[in-house]
Design a protein around this motif. Structure first.
Motif, PDB file in Angstrom:
ATOM      1  N   GLN A 247     -24.370  19.419  64.915  1.00  0.00           N
ATOM      2  CA  GLN A 247     -23.186  18.752  64.350  1.00  0.00           C
ATOM      3  C   GLN A 247     -22.213  18.412  65.463  1.00  0.00           C
ATOM      4  OE1 GLN A 247     -22.730  17.839  61.052  1.00  0.00           O
ATOM      5  NE2 GLN A 247     -24.860  18.510  60.911  1.00  0.00           N
ATOM      6  N   LYS A 248     -21.655  17.205  65.348  1.00  0.00           N
ATOM      7  CA  LYS A 248     -20.672  16.774  66.359  1.00  0.00           C
ATOM      8  C   LYS A 248     -19.355  17.512  66.123  1.00  0.00           C
ATOM      9  CE  LYS A 248     -23.173  13.620  68.400  1.00  0.00           C
ATOM     10  NZ  LYS A 248     -24.255  14.618  68.616  1.00  0.00           N
ATOM     11  N   GLY A 249     -18.537  17.516  67.168  1.00  0.00           N
ATOM     12  CA  GLY A 249     -17.202  18.072  67.011  1.00  0.00           C
ATOM     13  C   GLY A 249     -17.150  19.548  67.326  1.00  0.00           C
ATOM     14  N   HIS A 250     -16.092  20.172  66.866  1.00  0.00           N
ATOM     15  CA  HIS A 250     -15.833  21.536  67.296  1.00  0.00           C
ATOM     16  C   HIS A 250     -16.485  22.575  66.402  1.00  0.00           C
ATOM     17  CE1 HIS A 250     -13.633  20.459  70.781  1.00  0.00           C
ATOM     18  NE2 HIS A 250     -12.948  19.577  70.081  1.00  0.00           N
TER      19      HIS A 250
ATOM     20  N   LYS B 226     -21.298  28.185  68.358  1.00  0.00           N
ATOM     21  CA  LYS B 226     -20.895  26.975  67.637  1.00  0.00           C
ATOM     22  C   LYS B 226     -20.072  27.309  66.390  1.00  0.00           C
ATOM     23  CE  LYS B 226     -21.453  22.530  66.629  1.00  0.00           C
ATOM     24  NZ  LYS B 226     -20.904  21.481  67.467  1.00  0.00           N
ATOM     25  N   MET B 227     -20.200  28.543  65.925  1.00  0.00           N
ATOM     26  CA  MET B 227     -19.551  28.905  64.658  1.00  0.00           C
ATOM     27  C   MET B 227     -18.129  29.414  64.877  1.00  0.00           C
ATOM     28  SD  MET B 227     -21.846  28.117  62.480  1.00  0.00           S
ATOM     29  CE  MET B 227     -20.832  28.588  61.080  1.00  0.00           C
ATOM     30  N   GLN B 228     -17.278  29.076  63.904  1.00  0.00           N
ATOM     31  CA  GLN B 228     -15.921  29.606  63.901  1.00  0.00           C
ATOM     32  C   GLN B 228     -15.984  31.123  63.741  1.00  0.00           C
ATOM     33  OE1 GLN B 228     -13.540  28.710  60.367  1.00  0.00           O
ATOM     34  NE2 GLN B 228     -12.459  27.236  61.660  1.00  0.00           N
ATOM     35  N   PRO B 229     -15.127  31.859  64.454  1.00  0.00           N
ATOM     36  CA  PRO B 229     -15.104  33.312  64.244  1.00  0.00           C
ATOM     37  C   PRO B 229     -14.804  33.620  62.778  1.00  0.00           C
ATOM     38  CG  PRO B 229     -13.770  32.712  66.142  1.00  0.00           C
ATOM     39  CD  PRO B 229     -14.156  31.431  65.474  1.00  0.00           C
ATOM     40  N   ASP B 230     -15.448  34.629  62.252  1.00  0.00           N
ATOM     41  CA  ASP B 230     -15.193  35.019  60.858  1.00  0.00           C
ATOM     42  C   ASP B 230     -15.562  36.486  60.691  1.00  0.00           C
ATOM     43  OD1 ASP B 230     -14.544  34.886  58.180  1.00  0.00           O
ATOM     44  OD2 ASP B 230     -15.585  32.985  57.859  1.00  0.00           O
ATOM     45  N   ASP B 231     -15.256  37.026  59.509  1.00  0.00           N
ATOM     46  CA  ASP B 231     -15.578  38.431  59.255  1.00  0.00           C
ATOM     47  C   ASP B 231     -17.068  38.674  59.480  1.00  0.00           C
ATOM     48  OD1 ASP B 231     -12.973  38.765  58.469  1.00  0.00           O
ATOM     49  OD2 ASP B 231     -13.417  38.354  56.356  1.00  0.00           O
ATOM     50  N   ARG B 232     -17.361  39.859  60.015  1.00  0.00           N
ATOM     51  CA  ARG B 232     -18.766  40.172  60.304  1.00  0.00           C
ATOM     52  C   ARG B 232     -19.630  40.144  59.059  1.00  0.00           C
ATOM     53  NH1 ARG B 232     -17.291  43.554  64.711  1.00  0.00           N
ATOM     54  NH2 ARG B 232     -18.062  42.581  66.607  1.00  0.00           N
ATOM     55  N   TRP B 233     -19.088  40.587  57.928  1.00  0.00           N
ATOM     56  CA  TRP B 233     -19.931  40.637  56.715  1.00  0.00           C
ATOM     57  C   TRP B 233     -20.285  39.243  56.238  1.00  0.00           C
ATOM     58  CZ3 TRP B 233     -18.495  38.593  51.993  1.00  0.00           C
ATOM     59  CH2 TRP B 233     -17.137  38.300  51.786  1.00  0.00           C
TER      60      TRP B 233
END
Lengths: 230, 101
Positions: free
Chosen positions: A118-121, A91-98
């Motif tokens: 949460q609705k949506g993307h 569900k989470m946007q890709p982001d830095d591993r830290w």
């Protein structure tokens, strides 16, 4: 960091903060009667941030159980978070591993539930940070206040506020249930299996939640695949 | 409490953090098989079912708190109210109920 997402996260997390209020307050109070100092009690809320595990640890400390056993119990109670964070990752946007390693600290049953429904993307890291910070803040502050006051809420308030987190779970679930038989089935089946474990005492709470969740999620996936093929 | 307490907190912190952090960091940027993705997407609703039932009925020793609280929460939620209203409304219903017992 997107400020708007962060504020939206704070707003979405406010119901958790309310729900944590009576639980953290009672934890602070019980910690005091267990013999923990203000610093010791608050430190546990700061570093561990896991309601069920913290409550159990007080019971075990009172029983004079070895600290290693308390740690082992904590692990067992929290194993279910493997499942939740694996699901949340989708569900989470890709982001830095830290960054992900940082907000991973704040994933509880409650923050997970708010984020995952949460609705949506995809959700941003800023939104997750908002949800987590308000929940975490409430947990720490009210642990300390509970210890300082050394008294509980008036009985009628304590009793009525104990519904708060469950009401929040219901409030998160119901909008997705409307007109969606899959969501209804997922929740009902998991709830039934978990009730079975509860009444038969076959599994402790942490395991029971994990096994019933997984069983329901796999079963429904299996059924819907069969439905597609048929 | 002695110094063992702080070692215990450290241990608790580590074993609580591991299940939270490993999936989120290890799975970052990895594409899972479709079946696994579908199962993971089912998890939130199944978790909510398991978190609510049966614990919602046992919030107090007097089971009526749980029963009435559950009815209130589902009732308010089905009107389409947002989460905050569901939470505050259910608390209010139980506060009124507790005046009568």
């Amino acid at each position: 960091m997107d400020r708007r997402d962060f504020s939206a996260g704070i707003k979405a997390g406010t119901s958790i903060a309310i729900g944590y209020f009576p639980i953290a307050l009672t934890f602070g109070l019980l910690a005091k009667t267990t013999g923990l100092s203000l610093i010791e009690a608050t430190a546990m809320s700061i570093f561990v941030f896991a309601g069920a595990a913290q409550y159990i640890s007080l019971t075990l400390i009172t029983a004079g159980v070895a600290p290693a056993v308390v740690v082992l119990n904590t692990f067992v109670v929290n194993i279910r978070h493997f499942l939740m964070t694996a699901s949340l990752n989708e569900k989470m946007q890709p982001d830095d591993r830290w960054k992900k390693a940082l907000y991973a600290f704040g994933i509880t049953d409650e923050t997970f539930s708010v984020l995952a429904t949460q609705k949506g993307h995809k959700l941003t890291t800023a939104f997750a940070a908002g949800v987590i910070l308000i929940a975490y803040g409430s947990w720490i502050v009210f642990t300390a206040i509970g210890h300082l006051l050394g008294a509980n809420l008036p009985q009628f308030l304590q009793a009525s506020m104990s519904i708060a987190l469950y009401a929040m779970f219901v409030g998160l679930l119901v909008p997705s249930m409307r007109g969606n038989r899959k969501v209804v089935s997922l929740a009902v089946i998991a709830g039934l299996i978990n009730s079975l474990f509860y009444f038969t005492e076959w599994l402790s709470t942490g395991w029971a939640i994990m096994v019933s969740t997984l069983a329901s999620a796999i079963f429904i996936e299996w059924i819907s695949r069969k439905g597609v093929k048929a | 409490m002695g110094s063992w307490y702080w070692w215990m907190i450290l241990g608790m912190a580590v074993v609580t953090y591991i299940p939270r952090a490993i999936p989120l960091t290890f799975l970052e940027g990895r594409e899972l098989p479709a079946v696994v993705q579908n199962v993971l997407r089912n998890i939130p609703y199944a978790v909510l079912g398991a978190l609510i039932f049966p614990a919602i009925f046992f919030i107090q020793e007097n089971i009526w708190f749980g029963v009435i609280g559950a009815i209130a929460a589902f009732g308010i939620a089905f009107t389409g109210a947002n989460v905050m209203i569901v939470v505050l409304g259910s608390i209010a219903v139980l506060a009124v109920f507790s005046l009568f017992i």
